[in-house]
Design an enzyme around this catalytic site. Structure first.
Site, PDB file in Angstrom:
ATOM      1  N   GLY A  72     -41.804  36.965 -23.141  1.00 53.62           N
ATOM      2  CA  GLY A  72     -40.936  37.370 -21.821  1.00 53.62           C
ATOM      3  C   GLY A  72     -41.832  37.745 -20.872  1.00 53.62           C
ATOM      4  N   ASN A  81     -44.709  28.001 -12.979  1.00 50.62           N
ATOM      5  CA  ASN A  81     -43.835  27.773 -14.059  1.00 50.62           C
ATOM      6  C   ASN A  81     -42.360  27.893 -13.769  1.00 50.62           C
ATOM      7  OD1 ASN A  81     -42.572  28.413 -16.440  1.00 50.62           O
ATOM      8  ND2 ASN A  81     -43.486  30.101 -17.167  1.00 50.62           N
ATOM      9  N   CYS A 108     -39.906  28.951 -17.893  1.00 50.85           N
ATOM     10  CA  CYS A 108     -40.000  30.070 -18.809  1.00 50.85           C
ATOM     11  C   CYS A 108     -38.446  30.277 -19.439  1.00 50.85           C
ATOM     12  CB  CYS A 108     -40.344  31.396 -18.470  1.00 50.85           C
ATOM     13  SG  CYS A 108     -40.513  32.638 -19.599  1.00 50.85           S
ATOM     14  N   GLY A 157     -44.670  24.008 -30.968  1.00 47.00           N
ATOM     15  CA  GLY A 157     -45.317  23.645 -32.249  1.00 47.00           C
ATOM     16  C   GLY A 157     -44.797  22.237 -32.630  1.00 47.00           C
TER      17      GLY A 157
END
Lengths: 242, 303
Positions: free
Chosen positions: B73, B129, B132, B219
């Site tokens: 966050g 960004n 997010c 990942g």
């Protein structure tokens, strides 16, 4: 921080779902915990160091999920990739003469290394160890070997004082000038609120990197946000907001 | 033969294409004692907002097969600390490309933070960004429509002289249309992709693992999807792309570059292996030798 391969020298059941693992390798010493890569799992598993001497790391862990189950099934001779030298640990210097160590369940192992260090400095050590029931008791003999006094409590009363660590402290009235605690968060909250005087607690939080750069394990303290893995896991009682 | 690992991002030379992704390498300084940062082509710093933020409650991390979910966050000390303390400190130990990652909850916030980053001597590239997934009413909201992505791009470009990269979200129907909108609005480059919105449930507690319920999945598992998006965007746009998403090995880096990436960001892999980036950079020359590649520049977008 260092990343290196360790060899499993021992991996044995010592209590219900609880294993003692001895690893041999050449990581860095110091630090409060290590972060172990488990084959097939993305993130490492942080485990506190129970003992550490000359390339031998002793860890005590409980099978709580699939990752630790795989770890428990690994054979002696197997290799594990381990990050060593992580975290800021207990400060034995903070105690003047008499230390009170309060451990609960899987919070007990890191206090053993602390007890040894305190004794090496000639300090008086009282260890209060709490468990749910007799078959979950770990490291009692090891603590007796390095402590002046060991008090045990079990929730079901099967061994020692019936109840929680705080009940054993009320009954035993150990004298101390500084306390150290590690265990479930709810236990440490009660200990920090109930015990007079200064002390420190080793917190637990779900971690990402384990080395202070992902900010996954941040907590709010009276001094602002802190990373459990890097600024802790050990924090002074006065810093903590429960 | 000596291998040429260098790449060029809008006139800025990176000694190699390996860049730790924003949020997975702190402000660089956290790892300065553990490795020689100068083996890294660039460092994308942790996402920064106008005011300091503590971020989301914990647990912020959940493990998954082949990856993890994070819901940090945007914990950060605020733009003034970034430009006044973090970047100058990093600059003392790092000579590569420093990328400031800026997030915001309003156009004004994006503009103000980007202008401050632009004025900061140590910063080479500004990465905006708009993707997010872990904050409400901001972040990803700007990156999920072509119109708002273009609006942020134009607003930020108006206050910046340094190269501006827009970091795109994969949580969209058509990432190419958003990429094109950013390019048309003046973006100098694009970083893609940010994390995929995901969730895990603890079936014993019968509650979400993540305190904020959902978080960004990243990942190794996302690599094929990220690669596909990089390929699509790089072939549709002329501006350079930093490829990101599931990169874990030198082979992944080469694959991303062949798909069209000029530089390659490594994200979640850093969290399981803090030494992932230096290891990947070190493995590139031997891999290039194996693949008969003399200069990485030569293979950008060749597939």
């Amino acid at each position: 921080m260092n990343k290196s391969l360790y060899t499993i020298a021992e991996n044995s059941l010592i209590a219900t779902k609880t294993y003692k693992m001895v690893l041999e390798g050449n990581g860095v010493e110091g630090g409060e915990f290590v972060d172990i890569g488990i084959p097939g799992y993305f993130l490492r598993r942080p485990l506190s160091v129970c003992d550490c001497e000359e390339g031998r790391l002793t860890l005590v862990y409980k099978v709580v999920g699939e990752g630790t189950k795989v770890l428990s099934e690994m054979a002696v001779g197997g290799k594990l990739e381990v990050l060593t030298g992580l975290g800021r640990g207990f400060d034995p210097e903070a105690c003047r003469e008499r230390a009170l160590l309060v451990g609960g369940g899987l919070g007990v192992p890191p206090l053993l290394l602390l007890a040894k260090r305190l004794k090496a400095q000639g300090k008086h050590v009282t260890a209060v160890l709490g468990f749910n029931k007799a078959d979950e008791i770990i490291l009692a003999d090891e603590f007796r070997a390095v402590s002046d006094e060991v008090l045990i409590s079990t929730v079901d009363g099967s061994v020692g004082e019936k109840g929680f660590v705080t009940d054993a402290i009320v009954a035993g009235k150990p004298a101390y000038d500084y306390f150290y605690t590690c265990g479930p968060m709810v236990m440490m909250k009660v200990v920090c609120n109930a015990l007079e005087g200064p002390g420190e607690a080793s917190l637990e939080e779900r971690m990402g990197c384990g080395a202070g750069f992902c900010y996954g394990c941040s907590i709010q303290t009276k001094n602002g946000p802190r990373r459990v893995c890097k600024d802790g896991p050990v924090f002074k009682k006065e810093e903590l907001i429960w | 033969m000596v291998k040429d690992l260098s790449v060029d991002l809008c006139g800025i030379r990176l000694k190699n294409p390996v860049v730790p992704a924003s949020g997975t390498f702190g402000f660089g300084l956290e790892l300065a004692g553990d490795m020689d940062l100068n083996v890294l082509g660039g460092i994308s710093l942790k996402g920064t907002t106008r005011e300091a933020r503590y971020g989301n409650p914990t647990p912020r991390i959940a493990e998954c097969e082949g990856g993890m979910i994070n819901s940090v966050g945007l914990q950060n000390p605020g733009i003034d600390v970034l430009v006044g303390e973090k970047v100058p400190s990093l600059r003392k130990v790092y000579d590569g490309c420093i990328i400031a990652n800026i997030s915001g909850f309003s156009l004004d916030e994006y503009k103000e933070c980007c202008a401050k980053a632009d004025a900061c001597e140590g910063i080479d590239i500004i990465e905006v960004n708009i993707s997010c997934p872990n904050v409400h009413n901001g972040g990803m909201a700007f990156g999920t429509s072509a119109a708002s992505a273009a609006e942020v791009t134009a607003a930020v470009k108006a206050v910046c002289r340094k190269p501006v990269f827009l970091k795109l979200s994969p949580n969209v129907t058509d990432i190419v249309s958003i990429a094109r909108a950013c390019e048309d609005a003046g973006a100098d480059g694009l970083t893609l992709v940010n994390t995929f919105l995901g969730m895990r449930i603890d079936i014993v507690r019968r509650k979400p693992v993540i305190a904020n319920k959902m978080g960004g999945f990243s990942g190794r598992a996302i690599f094929p999807i990220a690669l596909r998006m990089v390929y699509q965007v790089a072939h549709a746009c002329k501006i350079p792309v930093m490829g990101c998403g599931g990169v874990a090995t030198a082979r992944d880096v080469v694959e991303m570059i062949m798909a069209g990436a000029t530089a390659v960001q490594v994200g979640a892999e850093n969290l399981r292996n803090p030494f992932a980036c230096p290891e990947i950079a070190a493995a590139l020359p031997a891999l290039m030798d194996e693949l008969n590649i003399n200069a990485l520049k030569d293979i950008i977008g060749t597939v």
